[in-house]
Design an enzyme around this catalytic site. Structure first.
Site, mmCIF file in Angstrom:
data_model
loop_
_atom_site.group_PDB
_atom_site.id
_atom_site.type_symbol
_atom_site.label_atom_id
_atom_site.label_comp_id
_atom_site.label_asym_id
_atom_site.label_seq_id
_atom_site.Cartn_x
_atom_site.Cartn_y
_atom_site.Cartn_z
ATOM 1 N N GLU A 1 -6.160 -7.271 -1.217
ATOM 2 C CA GLU A 1 -6.559 -7.162 0.195
ATOM 3 C C GLU A 1 -7.919 -6.487 0.270
ATOM 4 O OE1 GLU A 1 -3.462 -5.706 3.072
ATOM 5 O OE2 GLU A 1 -5.144 -4.523 3.860
ATOM 6 N N GLU B 1 0.834 -1.207 0.000
ATOM 7 C CA GLU B 1 0.000 0.000 0.000
ATOM 8 C C GLU B 1 0.866 1.252 0.000
ATOM 9 O OE1 GLU B 1 -2.961 0.049 3.087
ATOM 10 O OE2 GLU B 1 -4.163 -1.492 2.104
HETATM 11 C C1 IDC Z 1 -3.330 -3.706 10.258
HETATM 12 C C2 IDC Z 1 -3.504 -4.849 11.238
HETATM 13 C C3 IDC Z 1 -3.147 -4.415 12.624
HETATM 14 C C4 IDC Z 1 -1.756 -3.822 12.614
HETATM 15 C C5 IDC Z 1 -1.640 -2.744 11.577
HETATM 16 C C6 IDC Z 1 -0.190 -2.293 11.548
HETATM 17 O O1 IDC Z 1 -4.848 -5.327 11.209
HETATM 18 O O2 IDC Z 1 -3.167 -5.508 13.507
HETATM 19 O O3 IDC Z 1 -1.470 -3.276 13.884
HETATM 20 O O4 IDC Z 1 -2.020 -3.236 10.305
HETATM 21 O O5 IDC Z 1 0.180 -1.662 10.429
HETATM 22 C C7 IDC Z 1 -4.333 -2.189 5.500
HETATM 23 C C8 IDC Z 1 -2.961 -2.736 5.598
HETATM 24 C C9 IDC Z 1 -2.858 -3.744 6.727
HETATM 25 C C10 IDC Z 1 -3.709 -3.315 7.910
HETATM 26 C C11 IDC Z 1 -5.164 -3.353 7.470
HETATM 27 C C12 IDC Z 1 -6.168 -3.057 8.604
HETATM 28 O O6 IDC Z 1 -2.507 -3.320 4.395
HETATM 29 O O7 IDC Z 1 -1.518 -3.839 7.093
HETATM 30 O O8 IDC Z 1 -3.552 -4.247 8.960
HETATM 31 N N1 IDC Z 1 -5.329 -2.426 6.371
HETATM 32 O O9 IDC Z 1 -5.979 -1.761 9.100
HETATM 33 N N2 IDC Z 1 -4.799 -1.372 4.578
HETATM 34 C C13 IDC Z 1 -6.058 -1.032 4.863
HETATM 35 C C14 IDC Z 1 -6.435 -1.701 6.006
#
Ligand code: IDC
Length: 348
Positions: free
Chosen positions: A265, A173
């Site tokens: 994702e 991302e």
């Molecule tokens: C989130 C995880 C969380 C962690 C965080 C850290 O759910 O546990 O603490 O990342 O960076 C994304 C990202 C993905 C995110 C997810 C949810 O690719 O890493 O995971 N998310 O927030 N993009 C949109 C949402």
């Protein structure tokens, strides 16, 4: 079971006839994949126009799950949990989410690269595609990690180039960075990968957290006007159904008519990966992706406390139960049901 039975029958037949089992052994292809599985049926994937095509040149939609960050939830990726993903969920693809920062790859390149090698082998043994996700997130400019990405993907490509069940996602991302910087990153990294593995499709993250720019107040025209100069690539799109509504859905619909898009994702909840699920909105996306054969991967196959992690907290530590719905949160029940619906993989 429906994928295992023919394998067992084939093995029984081979041994009854006293046939040699080498090489390759019955029930396995030359690449080590089990027979009659998504990876065996479809073989090496190739981008064809705006679609992803299988070895027969036919468009396919892959559906599967992303791991959580390997540095946090490796305990959710066991032989038992991946057996369930492959044979109970009937998933086509496992996304191996290798965070770069936040305690990920940069803290132990050797250890994390070895972990990815092992997970590729585990997915392969179960007939799934392995989507290797370079999970850069903070900082958002993928160029920050360019040298690390070259080192990592060079080793992955050299080791696994003979496999036909791989996909590479080179920037999870990108954020806080314009499309042209992402494009230049891709145009430096892709040749480094292709030097060792000329055939595996490569997925490129888009600006605004892989929203095709929508989260930045822009849209897919940035990509259409200035595409990455490389073949056999796709662009990625991410959404979280409770946060991202019609504007995102429309962008995905428009863009996927013009460029190859892979949803590497998504969640049925908010962009935090937590909060209430919006299954109605998620269904609109799922219907669109089914109709257009847009492949997708759901976030995430872990027992994190957030609503988007499919297992209830404590499941991984106690070793399951993995199959069925007993350990699943509502999002997990919904997404398992969806992944379990029959695949449509044309073979001629
Ligand atoms: C989130 C995880 C969380 C962690 C965080 C850290 O759910 O546990 O603490 O990342 O960076 C994304 C990202 C993905 C995110 C997810 C949810 O690719 O890493 O995971 N998310 O927030 N993009 C949109 C949402």
């Amino acid at each position: 079971m429906r994928r295992i039975v023919p394998t067992l029958l084939a093995c029984a037949l081979v041994s009854a006839l006293g046939l040699s089992l080498t090489p390759p052994p019955a029930g396995a292809s030359a690449t080590g994949a089990a027979a009659n599985t998504p990876a065996a049926v479809n073989g090496r994937l190739k981008v064809c126009g705006v679609k992803l095509c299988n070895q027969h040149g036919e468009p396919v939609q892959l559906r599967g799950m992303s791991s959580h960050g390997l540095q946090w939830y490796s305990q959710c990726l066991t032989d038992g949990s991946l057996d369930a993903l492959a044979h109970d969920w009937n998933a086509d693809v496992l996304r191996i989410s290798l965070y770069v920062q936040e305690g990920g790859y940069e803290t132990d390149p050797r250890g994390f690269t070895d972990r990815v090698h092992r997970l590729i082998e585990m997915a392969t043994a179960r007939g799934m595609y392995a989507l290797v996700d370079w999970h850069q997130l903070t900082p958002g400019d993928p160029n920050h990690n360019l040298e690390r990405a070259e080192t990592f993907f060079t080793e992955i490509a050299r080791r696994h180039r003979g496999r036909t069940n791989l996909l590479y996602d080179i920037a999870n991302e990108p954020n806080g960075v314009g499309w042209s910087r992402i494009k230049s990153y891709a145009e430096r990294l892709i040749p480094a990968i292709r030097a060792h593995d000329p055939d595996t499709p490569i997925l490129v993250g888009t600006h605004g957290w892989s929203s095709l720019g929508v989260s930045d107040g822009r849209d897919e025209r940035d990509v259409l006007d200035n595409p990455v100069r490389a073949d056999n690539i796709m662009y990625t799109f991410h959404f979280y159904a409770a946060s991202h509504g019609q504007e995102y859905l429309s962008a995905l619909d428009r863009a996927s008519d013009r460029i190859p898009v892979f949803v590497t994702e998504f969640g049925t909840q908010e962009a935090s990966g937590d909060g209430p699920d919006d299954f109605g909105r998620a269904q609109q996306y799922l219907d669109l992706m089914a109709r257009k054969k847009i492949s997708w991967v759901n976030w995430n196959y872990s027992d994190d406390h957030r609503s988007g992690a499919v297992f209830e907290p404590g499941t991984c530590g106690s070793g399951g139960p993995w199959a069925g719905t007993a350990s699943l949160k509502p999002a997990g029940i919904g997404i398992r049901d969806r992944i379990r619906t029959p695949d449509d993989f044309p073979t001629d």
